[in-house]
Motif scaffolding. Structure first.
Motif, short mmCIF file in Angstrom:
data_model
loop_
_atom_site.label_atom_id
_atom_site.label_comp_id
_atom_site.label_asym_id
_atom_site.label_seq_id
_atom_site.Cartn_x
_atom_site.Cartn_y
_atom_site.Cartn_z
N ASN A 195 3.08 -2.15 7.50
CA ASN A 195 4.46 -2.35 6.46
C ASN A 195 3.76 -1.68 5.08
OD1 ASN A 195 1.43 -3.71 5.21
ND2 ASN A 195 2.28 -5.12 3.96
N ALA A 196 2.78 -0.42 4.85
CA ALA A 196 2.54 0.78 4.18
C ALA A 196 4.26 1.55 3.65
CB ALA A 196 1.22 1.40 4.13
N THR A 197 4.15 2.05 2.37
CA THR A 197 5.34 2.97 2.05
C THR A 197 4.29 3.69 2.17
OG1 THR A 197 6.28 1.48 0.89
CG2 THR A 197 6.42 3.74 0.59
N VAL A 198 5.07 5.33 2.71
CA VAL A 198 4.44 6.87 2.85
C VAL A 198 4.80 7.97 3.26
CG1 VAL A 198 3.05 7.80 5.09
CG2 VAL A 198 3.00 5.57 4.88
N MET A 199 4.65 8.38 1.89
CA MET A 199 4.92 10.15 1.61
C MET A 199 4.52 10.61 2.86
SD MET A 199 7.72 10.68 -0.42
CE MET A 199 7.20 10.21 -1.96
N MET A 200 5.41 11.58 3.15
CA MET A 200 4.79 12.70 3.66
C MET A 200 5.71 13.88 3.47
SD MET A 200 5.76 10.43 7.57
CE MET A 200 7.06 10.62 7.07
N SER A 201 4.48 14.98 3.33
CA SER A 201 5.11 16.27 2.79
C SER A 201 4.21 17.32 2.85
CB SER A 201 4.72 16.64 1.67
OG SER A 201 3.83 16.10 0.50
N ASP A 202 3.88 18.25 2.44
CA ASP A 202 3.21 19.66 2.91
C ASP A 202 2.58 19.64 0.85
OD1 ASP A 202 4.12 20.93 4.82
OD2 ASP A 202 5.16 22.07 4.04
N ALA B 38 17.02 29.08 -10.02
CA ALA B 38 17.55 28.44 -10.13
C ALA B 38 18.60 27.21 -8.87
CB ALA B 38 18.86 28.22 -11.26
N GLU B 39 19.15 28.24 -7.91
CA GLU B 39 20.40 28.84 -6.89
C GLU B 39 19.86 27.92 -5.07
OE1 GLU B 39 19.04 32.21 -6.81
OE2 GLU B 39 19.66 31.34 -8.00
N LYS B 40 18.59 27.55 -5.64
CA LYS B 40 18.10 27.42 -4.51
C LYS B 40 17.24 25.56 -4.21
CE LYS B 40 17.75 30.69 -1.43
NZ LYS B 40 17.97 31.17 -0.46
N SER B 41 17.07 25.35 -3.99
CA SER B 41 16.69 23.91 -3.79
C SER B 41 16.59 23.01 -1.99
CB SER B 41 17.23 22.88 -4.42
OG SER B 41 18.62 22.50 -3.97
N PHE B 42 15.44 22.81 -1.83
CA PHE B 42 15.98 21.61 -0.19
C PHE B 42 15.06 20.57 0.26
CE2 PHE B 42 11.28 23.46 -1.41
CZ PHE B 42 10.65 23.03 -1.15
N VAL B 43 15.44 20.21 1.08
CA VAL B 43 14.91 18.65 0.94
C VAL B 43 12.90 19.07 1.68
CG1 VAL B 43 15.21 16.53 2.97
CG2 VAL B 43 17.80 18.00 2.07
N GLY B 44 12.43 18.53 1.37
CA GLY B 44 11.29 18.69 0.96
C GLY B 44 10.77 17.11 2.28
N PRO B 45 9.54 16.78 1.45
CA PRO B 45 9.12 15.35 1.20
C PRO B 45 9.89 14.42 1.72
CG PRO B 45 8.38 16.23 -0.65
CD PRO B 45 9.32 17.10 -0.68
N MET C 246 0.66 -1.27 0.01
CA MET C 246 0.17 0.04 -0.25
C MET C 246 0.88 1.48 -0.58
SD MET C 246 -2.45 1.06 2.75
CE MET C 246 -4.05 1.76 2.43
N ILE C 247 0.48 1.99 -0.90
CA ILE C 247 1.75 3.70 -0.90
C ILE C 247 0.33 4.84 -0.55
CG2 ILE C 247 2.45 5.32 -2.40
CD1 ILE C 247 3.29 2.39 -3.97
N VAL C 248 0.83 5.33 0.80
CA VAL C 248 0.16 6.66 1.35
C VAL C 248 0.93 7.76 0.77
CG1 VAL C 248 -0.75 7.33 3.68
CG2 VAL C 248 -0.49 4.73 3.16
N ASP C 249 -0.26 8.91 0.71
CA ASP C 249 0.62 10.12 0.21
C ASP C 249 -0.15 11.34 1.51
OD1 ASP C 249 1.81 12.42 -0.49
OD2 ASP C 249 -0.37 12.88 -1.87
N ALA C 250 0.98 11.45 2.95
CA ALA C 250 0.14 12.16 3.61
C ALA C 250 0.58 13.68 3.77
CB ALA C 250 0.61 11.70 4.75
N PHE C 251 -0.09 14.43 3.65
CA PHE C 251 0.49 15.91 3.69
C PHE C 251 -0.39 16.59 4.15
CE2 PHE C 251 -2.90 14.34 0.65
CZ PHE C 251 -3.48 15.90 0.16
N LEU C 252 0.51 17.88 4.63
CA LEU C 252 -0.67 18.96 5.38
C LEU C 252 -0.99 19.89 4.47
CD1 LEU C 252 2.31 20.11 7.76
CD2 LEU C 252 0.81 18.06 8.32
N TYR C 253 -2.11 20.02 5.01
CA TYR C 253 -2.96 21.32 4.28
C TYR C 253 -3.35 22.82 4.74
CZ TYR C 253 -6.81 23.11 1.77
OH TYR C 253 -7.88 23.22 1.00
N SER C 254 -4.09 23.51 4.11
CA SER C 254 -3.73 24.82 4.77
C SER C 254 -5.27 25.11 4.21
CB SER C 254 -2.67 25.92 4.99
OG SER C 254 -3.56 26.59 5.60
N VAL C 255 -5.20 26.02 2.90
CA VAL C 255 -5.78 26.80 2.09
C VAL C 255 -5.92 26.34 0.48
CG1 VAL C 255 -6.05 28.77 3.73
CG2 VAL C 255 -4.14 28.93 1.67
N GLU C 256 -4.81 25.54 0.24
CA GLU C 256 -4.15 25.10 -1.07
C GLU C 256 -5.38 23.75 -1.80
OE1 GLU C 256 -2.81 24.41 1.14
OE2 GLU C 256 -0.28 25.22 1.55
#
Length: 144
Positions: free
Chosen positions: A93-100, A132-139, A1-11
């Protein structure tokens, strides 16, 4: 099972885009919305009604003692993903992706095994605002 878990605000538009983007690889979407902003202000719940059968909403009640502590509120909100996983009956045993909700990952990365932190390109305000010069660690993808 693949789960996409994310924080939500107004988007709301991003939520709809996310569901369309990942519908073929994700078994369950967990939308975790808080009753306060990270600044501690009360907010209306704005997630659209659940029309996608794979989508479940969890409403987080931010404790009063965290008001005035933006990082504490964000951490509480993010940690509520585990409660949402438990409440939804997600197996260990699920795989979970956590992000915004606004952090998009290519669908194929959901299918890869193991733990990974995704490095994302940064855009300011729109897709035309690529930095271009910015990246970040997210999910983060991990087994439950």
């Amino acid at each position: 099972m693949i789960v996409d878990a994310f924080l939500y605000s107004v988007e709301a538009e991003l939520l709809q885009a996310r569901l369309a983007h990942l519908k073929d690889v994700v078994d369950l979407f967990l939308c975790v919305e808080a009753d306060r902003t990270h600044a501690g202000q009360p907010r209306e719940l704005t997630a659209p009604p659940v029309s996608e059968p794979k989508l479940k909403r969890t409403i987080v009640q931010i404790p009063a003692h965290l008001v005035g502590n933006p990082w504490g509120i964000e951490n509480f909100h993010r940690n509520a993903i585990e409660v949402a996983l438990r409440d939804a009956g997600v197996p260990d045993n699920a795989t979970v992706m956590m992000s915004d909700v606004d952090e998009f990952v290519r669908p194929e990365h959901y299918l890869e095994p193991g733990i990974a932190a995704m490095v994302l390109d940064q855009f300011c305000y729109s897709l035309n605002g690529y930095v271009a010069e910015k990246s970040f660690v997210g999910p983060v993808r991990a087994p439950r």
